[in-house]
Design a protein around this motif. Structure first.
Motif, PDB file in Angstrom:
ATOM      1  N   ALA A   1      45.856 -49.605  17.159  1.00 24.40           N
ATOM      2  CA  ALA A   1      44.720 -50.221  17.853  1.00 24.40           C
ATOM      3  C   ALA A   1      45.043 -51.585  18.444  1.00 24.40           C
ATOM      4  CB  ALA A   1      43.535 -50.339  16.895  1.00 24.40           C
ATOM      5  N   LEU A   2      45.958 -52.318  17.845  1.00 22.64           N
ATOM      6  CA  LEU A   2      46.195 -53.703  18.267  1.00 22.64           C
ATOM      7  C   LEU A   2      47.580 -53.935  18.856  1.00 22.64           C
ATOM      8  CD1 LEU A   2      44.514 -55.597  15.281  1.00 22.64           C
ATOM      9  CD2 LEU A   2      43.509 -54.929  17.470  1.00 22.64           C
ATOM     10  N   GLU A   3      48.520 -53.042  18.600  1.00 19.74           N
ATOM     11  CA  GLU A   3      49.871 -53.230  19.127  1.00 19.74           C
ATOM     12  C   GLU A   3      50.106 -52.283  20.302  1.00 19.74           C
ATOM     13  OE1 GLU A   3      52.709 -52.725  16.026  1.00 19.74           O
ATOM     14  OE2 GLU A   3      51.767 -54.221  14.699  1.00 19.74           O
ATOM     15  N   GLU A   4      50.762 -52.785  21.344  1.00 19.54           N
ATOM     16  CA  GLU A   4      51.024 -51.988  22.530  1.00 19.54           C
ATOM     17  C   GLU A   4      52.149 -50.988  22.276  1.00 19.54           C
ATOM     18  OE1 GLU A   4      51.841 -54.567  25.764  1.00 19.54           O
ATOM     19  OE2 GLU A   4      49.764 -55.276  25.953  1.00 19.54           O
ATOM     20  N   ASP A   5      51.970 -49.793  22.813  1.00 16.96           N
ATOM     21  CA  ASP A   5      52.996 -48.767  22.681  1.00 16.96           C
ATOM     22  C   ASP A   5      54.211 -49.140  23.533  1.00 16.96           C
ATOM     23  OD1 ASP A   5      53.788 -45.988  21.826  1.00 16.96           O
ATOM     24  OD2 ASP A   5      53.841 -45.725  23.998  1.00 16.96           O
ATOM     25  N   ARG A   6      55.395 -48.951  22.988  1.00 14.13           N
ATOM     26  CA  ARG A   6      56.600 -49.351  23.704  1.00 14.13           C
ATOM     27  C   ARG A   6      56.828 -48.514  24.959  1.00 14.13           C
ATOM     28  NH1 ARG A   6      60.969 -50.046  18.687  1.00 14.13           N
ATOM     29  NH2 ARG A   6      59.863 -51.774  17.620  1.00 14.13           N
ATOM     30  N   ARG A   7      56.402 -47.274  24.927  1.00  8.72           N
ATOM     31  CA  ARG A   7      56.644 -46.384  26.065  1.00  8.72           C
ATOM     32  C   ARG A   7      55.617 -46.564  27.168  1.00  8.72           C
ATOM     33  NH1 ARG A   7      54.932 -41.294  27.413  1.00  8.72           N
ATOM     34  NH2 ARG A   7      53.760 -41.140  25.456  1.00  8.72           N
ATOM     35  N   THR A   8      54.353 -46.650  26.826  1.00  6.72           N
ATOM     36  CA  THR A   8      53.290 -46.717  27.831  1.00  6.72           C
ATOM     37  C   THR A   8      52.737 -48.120  28.040  1.00  6.72           C
ATOM     38  OG1 THR A   8      51.573 -46.229  26.177  1.00  6.72           O
ATOM     39  CG2 THR A   8      52.629 -44.356  27.277  1.00  6.72           C
ATOM     40  N   GLY A   9      52.944 -49.002  27.066  1.00  7.37           N
ATOM     41  CA  GLY A   9      52.377 -50.340  27.172  1.00  7.37           C
ATOM     42  C   GLY A   9      50.893 -50.399  26.869  1.00  7.37           C
ATOM     43  N   GLU A  10      50.296 -49.289  26.386  1.00  8.83           N
ATOM     44  CA  GLU A  10      48.872 -49.240  26.060  1.00  8.83           C
ATOM     45  C   GLU A  10      48.673 -49.272  24.554  1.00  8.83           C
ATOM     46  OE1 GLU A  10      47.694 -45.568  27.893  1.00  8.83           O
ATOM     47  OE2 GLU A  10      46.949 -46.605  29.677  1.00  8.83           O
ATOM     48  N   ARG A  11      47.473 -49.668  24.179  1.00 11.33           N
ATOM     49  CA  ARG A  11      47.078 -49.553  22.780  1.00 11.33           C
ATOM     50  C   ARG A  11      46.563 -48.130  22.578  1.00 11.33           C
ATOM     51  NH1 ARG A  11      46.119 -54.704  24.443  1.00 11.33           N
ATOM     52  NH2 ARG A  11      46.811 -56.376  23.028  1.00 11.33           N
ATOM     53  N   ILE A  12      47.323 -47.328  21.845  1.00  4.03           N
ATOM     54  CA  ILE A  12      47.107 -45.885  21.785  1.00  4.03           C
ATOM     55  C   ILE A  12      45.696 -45.533  21.337  1.00  4.03           C
ATOM     56  CG2 ILE A  12      47.823 -43.768  20.617  1.00  4.03           C
ATOM     57  CD1 ILE A  12      50.643 -44.869  20.528  1.00  4.03           C
ATOM     58  N   PHE A  13      45.209 -46.219  20.308  1.00  2.00           N
ATOM     59  CA  PHE A  13      43.902 -45.896  19.739  1.00  2.00           C
ATOM     60  C   PHE A  13      42.804 -46.017  20.785  1.00  2.00           C
ATOM     61  CE2 PHE A  13      40.003 -47.099  17.482  1.00  2.00           C
ATOM     62  CZ  PHE A  13      39.911 -46.093  16.544  1.00  2.00           C
ATOM     63  N   TRP A  14      42.793 -47.121  21.510  1.00  2.00           N
ATOM     64  CA  TRP A  14      41.738 -47.357  22.498  1.00  2.00           C
ATOM     65  C   TRP A  14      41.934 -46.506  23.747  1.00  2.00           C
ATOM     66  CZ3 TRP A  14      38.004 -49.237  20.003  1.00  2.00           C
ATOM     67  CH2 TRP A  14      38.208 -50.183  19.002  1.00  2.00           C
ATOM     68  N   ALA A  15      43.189 -46.232  24.105  1.00  2.00           N
ATOM     69  CA  ALA A  15      43.446 -45.360  25.251  1.00  2.00           C
ATOM     70  C   ALA A  15      42.948 -43.945  24.971  1.00  2.00           C
ATOM     71  CB  ALA A  15      44.940 -45.348  25.570  1.00  2.00           C
ATOM     72  N   ASP A  16      43.212 -43.443  23.772  1.00  2.00           N
ATOM     73  CA  ASP A  16      42.729 -42.115  23.396  1.00  2.00           C
ATOM     74  C   ASP A  16      41.206 -42.068  23.379  1.00  2.00           C
ATOM     75  OD1 ASP A  16      45.274 -41.075  23.117  1.00  2.00           O
ATOM     76  OD2 ASP A  16      45.397 -41.518  20.980  1.00  2.00           O
ATOM     77  N   THR A  17      40.594 -43.120  22.854  1.00  2.00           N
ATOM     78  CA  THR A  17      39.129 -43.171  22.794  1.00  2.00           C
ATOM     79  C   THR A  17      38.521 -43.171  24.188  1.00  2.00           C
ATOM     80  OG1 THR A  17      39.207 -44.408  20.702  1.00  2.00           O
ATOM     81  CG2 THR A  17      37.159 -44.497  21.953  1.00  2.00           C
ATOM     82  N   LYS A  18      39.083 -43.948  25.075  1.00  2.00           N
ATOM     83  CA  LYS A  18      38.569 -44.025  26.450  1.00  2.00           C
ATOM     84  C   LYS A  18      38.635 -42.682  27.149  1.00  2.00           C
ATOM     85  CE  LYS A  18      39.338 -46.397  30.854  1.00  2.00           C
ATOM     86  NZ  LYS A  18      40.170 -47.398  31.563  1.00  2.00           N
ATOM     87  N   VAL A  19      39.774 -41.994  27.019  1.00  2.00           N
ATOM     88  CA  VAL A  19      39.946 -40.698  27.677  1.00  2.00           C
ATOM     89  C   VAL A  19      38.965 -39.675  27.119  1.00  2.00           C
ATOM     90  CG1 VAL A  19      41.538 -38.774  27.972  1.00  2.00           C
ATOM     91  CG2 VAL A  19      42.352 -41.106  28.290  1.00  2.00           C
ATOM     92  N   SER A  20      38.828 -39.622  25.807  1.00  2.00           N
ATOM     93  CA  SER A  20      37.940 -38.627  25.191  1.00  2.00           C
ATOM     94  C   SER A  20      36.476 -38.892  25.533  1.00  2.00           C
ATOM     95  CB  SER A  20      38.135 -38.621  23.669  1.00  2.00           C
ATOM     96  OG  SER A  20      39.408 -38.125  23.326  1.00  2.00           O
ATOM     97  N   LEU A  21      36.064 -40.142  25.486  1.00  2.00           N
ATOM     98  CA  LEU A  21      34.670 -40.464  25.799  1.00  2.00           C
ATOM     99  C   LEU A  21      34.341 -40.175  27.260  1.00  2.00           C
ATOM    100  CD1 LEU A  21      33.969 -43.764  23.814  1.00  2.00           C
ATOM    101  CD2 LEU A  21      33.272 -41.424  23.271  1.00  2.00           C
ATOM    102  N   LYS A  22      35.311 -40.354  28.139  1.00  2.00           N
ATOM    103  CA  LYS A  22      35.092 -40.031  29.546  1.00  2.00           C
ATOM    104  C   LYS A  22      34.837 -38.541  29.712  1.00  2.00           C
ATOM    105  CE  LYS A  22      37.248 -40.243  34.126  1.00  2.00           C
ATOM    106  NZ  LYS A  22      38.448 -40.632  34.889  1.00  2.00           N
ATOM    107  N   ARG A  23      35.672 -37.722  29.083  1.00  2.00           N
ATOM    108  CA  ARG A  23      35.481 -36.275  29.160  1.00  2.00           C
ATOM    109  C   ARG A  23      34.156 -35.854  28.553  1.00  2.00           C
ATOM    110  NH1 ARG A  23      41.599 -35.506  26.888  1.00  2.00           N
ATOM    111  NH2 ARG A  23      42.708 -35.645  28.881  1.00  2.00           N
ATOM    112  N   LEU A  24      33.842 -36.422  27.389  1.00  2.00           N
ATOM    113  CA  LEU A  24      32.592 -36.071  26.715  1.00  2.00           C
ATOM    114  C   LEU A  24      31.388 -36.499  27.546  1.00  2.00           C
ATOM    115  CD1 LEU A  24      31.373 -34.984  23.991  1.00  2.00           C
ATOM    116  CD2 LEU A  24      31.223 -37.372  23.300  1.00  2.00           C
ATOM    117  N   GLY A  25      31.429 -37.706  28.094  1.00  2.00           N
ATOM    118  CA  GLY A  25      30.322 -38.199  28.905  1.00  2.00           C
ATOM    119  C   GLY A  25      30.081 -37.347  30.135  1.00  2.00           C
ATOM    120  N   GLN A  26      31.155 -36.944  30.808  1.00  2.00           N
ATOM    121  CA  GLN A  26      31.002 -36.105  31.984  1.00  2.00           C
ATOM    122  C   GLN A  26      30.404 -34.754  31.623  1.00  2.00           C
ATOM    123  OE1 GLN A  26      35.025 -36.030  33.485  1.00  2.00           O
ATOM    124  NE2 GLN A  26      34.739 -37.843  34.752  1.00  2.00           N
ATOM    125  N   GLY A  27      30.889 -34.157  30.550  1.00  2.00           N
ATOM    126  CA  GLY A  27      30.377 -32.855  30.142  1.00  2.00           C
ATOM    127  C   GLY A  27      28.907 -32.897  29.746  1.00  2.00           C
TER     128      GLY A  27
END
Length: 272
Positions: A60-86
């Motif tokens: 949640a707080l450390e950036e991923d070395r490969r993507t540069g994103e915080r994995i926890f929040w990136a996963d949450t954002k993607v899932s909530l977007k899909r759920l919200g659209q549906g």
């Protein structure tokens, strides 16, 4: 003699009673985890609370070395977007068809049997068909949520509209209201609280469809991450993700309740 069924806790007592089961569950888990780790320090089935906190901190707080994103929040954002659209598309479809089927006999005769059949189709059974028809991108995941949620919302909303007092409909027509005016000014306001309640009940299935679709074909999302790390028995990541999904669903349910009470206070007063 005061009966137990007549004892109502105050506000502080309600909070205490609500937190008590969670505290017991946490205590039982800590005891079971400590017992397993005492036998085998490398046990991964029941990781300690401290190891889960460390893993959650890293994702949640450390950036991923490969993507540069915080994995926890990136996963949450993607899932909530899909759920919200549906859910948004499902609610829009339910509003249109639910009102029409519940109010118009011609629409009811035409679409009620179809909705009854579609609502009985297990959405997970047609997931491969969705992947073939819509591809492996976002559309298939959103469509799974829509197919799983919309028919149930439509049937429930149509049932509510069909149960409106006939006197209201007759009076509205007597005053010169057209079919559209009756639908928008009489049926719609009374159907909206029921639609919010139905949406609350469908939050659990909607999350289930989302996680299942992400587990099969996705490169990001909460379900994708859970099924990605399961091969390594990374329970220190899986359990926090499951708890987070549960918390998101609970927050969404609470927001819908507050929205209903603010927009339609009369509906809650009637229940009280």
């Amino acid at each position: 003699m005061r009966r137990l069924m007549n004892v109502t806790p105050n506000r502080g007592g309600r909070w205490l009673l609500a937190l008590l089961p969670f505290a017991l569950i946490a205590m039982l888990y800590a005891m079971a985890s400590a017992q397993r780790l005492a036998v085998n320090a490398e046990d991964k089935v029941l990781p300690s609370l401290s190891s889960m906190v460390q893993t959650l901190h890293r994702t949640a707080l450390e950036e991923d070395r490969r993507t540069g994103e915080r994995i926890f929040w990136a996963d949450t954002k993607v899932s909530l977007k899909r759920l919200g659209q549906g859910l948004a598309i499902s609610i829009a479809i339910a509003l249109v068809l639910g009102l029409a089927i519940g109010l118009l006999p011609m629409m009811s005769a035409t679409f009620s049997p179809l909705m009854a059949v579609i609502s009985m189709v297990p959405p997970m059974a047609i997931l491969p068909i969705l992947f073939i028809a819509f591809g492996l991108d976002e559309l298939s995941k959103v469509m799974l949520i829509i197919i799983g949620v919309a028919p149930c919302l439509i049937r429930d909303l149509a049932l509510k509209v069909s149960q409106l007092p006939k006197e209201q409909l007759v009076k509205a027509q007597t005053l010169g209201a057209s079919t559209w005016q009756v639908m928008l000014r009489v049926a719609l306001p009374q159907a909206m609280p029921r639609l919010i309640e139905s949406t609350r009940l469908m939050l659990g299935p909607a999350f289930l469809f989302l996680i299942s679709a992400e587990a099969i074909s996705a490169d990001a999302g909460l379900g994708y991450r859970i099924f990605l790390v399961r091969r390594y028995l990374s329970m220190d990541l899986i359990l926090p993700y499951v708890a987070w999904i549960t918390l998101l669903a609970y927050v969404a349910d609470t927001l819908l309740v507050q929205c209903s009470r603010r927009l339609f206070p009369w509906a809650h007063e009637v229940r009280a």
